[in-house]
Design a protein around this motif. Sequence first.
Motif, PDB file in Angstrom:
ATOM      1  N   TYR A   1       0.836  -1.197   0.000  1.00 65.61           N
ATOM      2  CA  TYR A   1       0.000   0.000   0.000  1.00 65.61           C
ATOM      3  C   TYR A   1       0.873   1.250   0.000  1.00 65.61           C
ATOM      4  CZ  TYR A   1      -2.806  -3.721   2.116  1.00 65.61           C
ATOM      5  OH  TYR A   1      -3.403  -4.913   2.391  1.00 65.61           O
ATOM      6  N   GLY A   2       0.486   2.223  -0.800  1.00 63.16           N
ATOM      7  CA  GLY A   2       1.212   3.479  -0.843  1.00 63.16           C
ATOM      8  C   GLY A   2       2.435   3.461  -1.730  1.00 63.16           C
ATOM      9  N   SER A   3       3.022   2.287  -1.949  1.00 64.03           N
ATOM     10  CA  SER A   3       4.217   2.204  -2.786  1.00 64.03           C
ATOM     11  C   SER A   3       3.876   2.125  -4.264  1.00 64.03           C
ATOM     12  CB  SER A   3       5.046   0.970  -2.399  1.00 64.03           C
ATOM     13  OG  SER A   3       5.478   1.062  -1.065  1.00 64.03           O
ATOM     14  N   LEU A   4       2.740   1.509  -4.589  1.00 61.96           N
ATOM     15  CA  LEU A   4       2.320   1.339  -5.975  1.00 61.96           C
ATOM     16  C   LEU A   4       0.938   1.955  -6.173  1.00 61.96           C
ATOM     17  CD1 LEU A   4       3.307  -2.432  -6.403  1.00 61.96           C
ATOM     18  CD2 LEU A   4       4.654  -0.445  -7.085  1.00 61.96           C
ATOM     19  N   ARG A   5       0.617   2.237  -7.433  1.00 63.62           N
ATOM     20  CA  ARG A   5      -0.713   2.751  -7.741  1.00 63.62           C
ATOM     21  C   ARG A   5      -1.758   1.677  -7.446  1.00 63.62           C
ATOM     22  NH1 ARG A   5       2.481   4.388 -12.066  1.00 63.62           N
ATOM     23  NH2 ARG A   5       1.778   2.595 -13.302  1.00 63.62           N
TER      24      ARG A   5
ATOM     25  N   TYR B   1      -4.389   4.094   4.235  1.00 67.07           N
ATOM     26  CA  TYR B   1      -2.940   4.324   4.272  1.00 67.07           C
ATOM     27  C   TYR B   1      -2.632   5.814   4.179  1.00 67.07           C
ATOM     28  CZ  TYR B   1       1.983   4.245   2.983  1.00 67.07           C
ATOM     29  OH  TYR B   1       3.341   4.475   2.947  1.00 67.07           O
ATOM     30  N   PHE B   2      -3.280   6.494   3.249  1.00 67.00           N
ATOM     31  CA  PHE B   2      -2.991   7.917   3.065  1.00 67.00           C
ATOM     32  C   PHE B   2      -3.554   8.775   4.191  1.00 67.00           C
ATOM     33  CE2 PHE B   2      -2.962   6.629  -1.591  1.00 67.00           C
ATOM     34  CZ  PHE B   2      -1.593   6.505  -1.612  1.00 67.00           C
ATOM     35  N   MET B   3      -4.565   8.250   4.869  1.00 67.24           N
ATOM     36  CA  MET B   3      -5.107   8.970   6.030  1.00 67.24           C
ATOM     37  C   MET B   3      -4.159   8.869   7.222  1.00 67.24           C
ATOM     38  SD  MET B   3      -9.150   7.885   5.807  1.00 67.24           S
ATOM     39  CE  MET B   3      -9.467   8.447   7.483  1.00 67.24           C
ATOM     40  N   THR B   4      -3.427   7.763   7.306  1.00 65.47           N
ATOM     41  CA  THR B   4      -2.544   7.543   8.457  1.00 65.47           C
ATOM     42  C   THR B   4      -1.076   7.859   8.159  1.00 65.47           C
ATOM     43  OG1 THR B   4      -2.334   5.192   7.844  1.00 65.47           O
ATOM     44  CG2 THR B   4      -4.055   5.779   9.433  1.00 65.47           C
ATOM     45  N   HIS B   5      -0.739   8.048   6.877  1.00 68.75           N
ATOM     46  CA  HIS B   5       0.643   8.343   6.492  1.00 68.75           C
ATOM     47  C   HIS B   5       0.680   9.660   5.699  1.00 68.75           C
ATOM     48  CE1 HIS B   5       0.770   4.016   7.196  1.00 68.75           C
ATOM     49  NE2 HIS B   5       2.078   4.068   7.254  1.00 68.75           N
ATOM     50  N   ARG B   6       1.262  10.676   6.278  1.00 63.69           N
ATOM     51  CA  ARG B   6       1.427  11.919   5.529  1.00 63.69           C
ATOM     52  C   ARG B   6       2.730  11.858   4.727  1.00 63.69           C
ATOM     53  NH1 ARG B   6       5.433  14.673   7.621  1.00 63.69           N
ATOM     54  NH2 ARG B   6       6.027  14.416   9.808  1.00 63.69           N
ATOM     55  N   PRO B   7       2.819  12.597   3.617  1.00 55.57           N
ATOM     56  CA  PRO B   7       4.061  12.594   2.827  1.00 55.57           C
ATOM     57  C   PRO B   7       5.244  13.100   3.645  1.00 55.57           C
ATOM     58  CG  PRO B   7       2.253  13.598   1.599  1.00 55.57           C
ATOM     59  CD  PRO B   7       1.777  13.444   3.013  1.00 55.57           C
TER      60      PRO B   7
END
Length: 462
Positions: free
Chosen positions: A69-73, A131-137
Amino acid sequence: METFRQSLIMRAFTAVHYVVMVLSFLACWLHFYRLPFVQGEYFVHNRTIFAIYVIAFFVLARLYHGYQYGSLRVGELVYSLILADLITLGMVYVAACIMAQRMLNPLAGIVLFILQAVFSGLWLMLANRVYFMTHRPKLAIAIYRHKKDLRKLEEVRYFDHRWNLKKKVCWNEEEKQASRENADVDEDIHTLIPMMAPYETVFVAGISATLRNGIEKYCLEKGKECLFVPHIGDVITAGAEHMHSFAVPIYSVNRCRLTPEYAIVKRIFDIVISGIATVVLSPFILATAIAIRAYDGGPALYKQVRLTKDGRKFKILKFRSMKMDAEKDGVARLASEHDDRITPVGKVIRAIRFDELPQLINILRGDMSIVGPRPERPEIAQQYEKELPAFKLRLQVKAGLTGYAQVYGRYNTEPADKLKMDLMYINNIGMVEDMKLMFATVKILFMKESTAGISDDQTTAL
């Protein structure tokens, strides 16, 4: 603690998806395919079928990076899991038919596959959203030497949800040290530290190994993420063997030598797999040959001199995908993005890799292996070696139909990067690695970007 919590959440998503896939298969099997096998073998056969699905799907899902998750589209994640499930169900179906000693009705399995594919797509969309809710750039800085080094990091822009590249620093050590009376790498790292301090991730490309080591140590001390493009020496060292004979850490680097056991098993494996593939794919081989002949009346096959282990030359067989006078000027060149030498039939067979099928004969002959570095033309290899003398290190093992550079690189991958990837394979050579690369090759067969040609103004990948 926060990182641990984030990892736990995403692992829970992975576990739930895997359990649902396994249970849905079990329900389908018990309801539709539980057959009256020979008395006494019933439970053994059913446990075997269940074990095949559980193990094969787990291994293939990880091999195809279906849970990254997050690494690939999202589309690539879905494609990875669907492909893993398709291959697994195919393996199960074949095993079940063999055990039942008759052809089973595949309809229930097809419906199961469709339902699992829909579930995987919806589940991965939800998982990626979480994933994007719990991991910020992460705020990132790139430190590079030349523009060509920065270009190696250009794909970072496709992962803006993981890294927010805020700063790019061009650091030419020779110029910096020439401006000082006493050239000192320690002074360079102390100058770079304040620049790196505000950032969570540091990308490094082209910087000398000594300065990069200083950057790595700093990042480890401060808990920062350090991502770097390795030098060829780094890859060679990664394959070094730790010598236990000394009281101090000693590493040994040697030319790759296959053990007799592996060499024998690999050759048997090559013969069996290429032989079966030739028989199974014979209708497609015949159809391709007819299509090429029908288009322009020219020969379906063409031979080209290539290099294999220790620089030995051999004639590779390929289906002709270009015009008959493709190299009438006598210049050896790779295919470009908009190459007008490629025929309409050639575009199709190159896209689906059918132009490579005759190489099964090369494998049977012993010129090539199924897995190994792709063989280069002597003229092109000579050009590469002028700028990159270490390029010949790829010839430590027999050339292959597929390899590390083909799975994880592209047709237009630069020679230095192709060498690094081939050395990674040589470092880890073995039947397990060969099997992994074979299954990984199935994934890239349908990915257009893996066949991207060189620019129209180039003749090689330099």
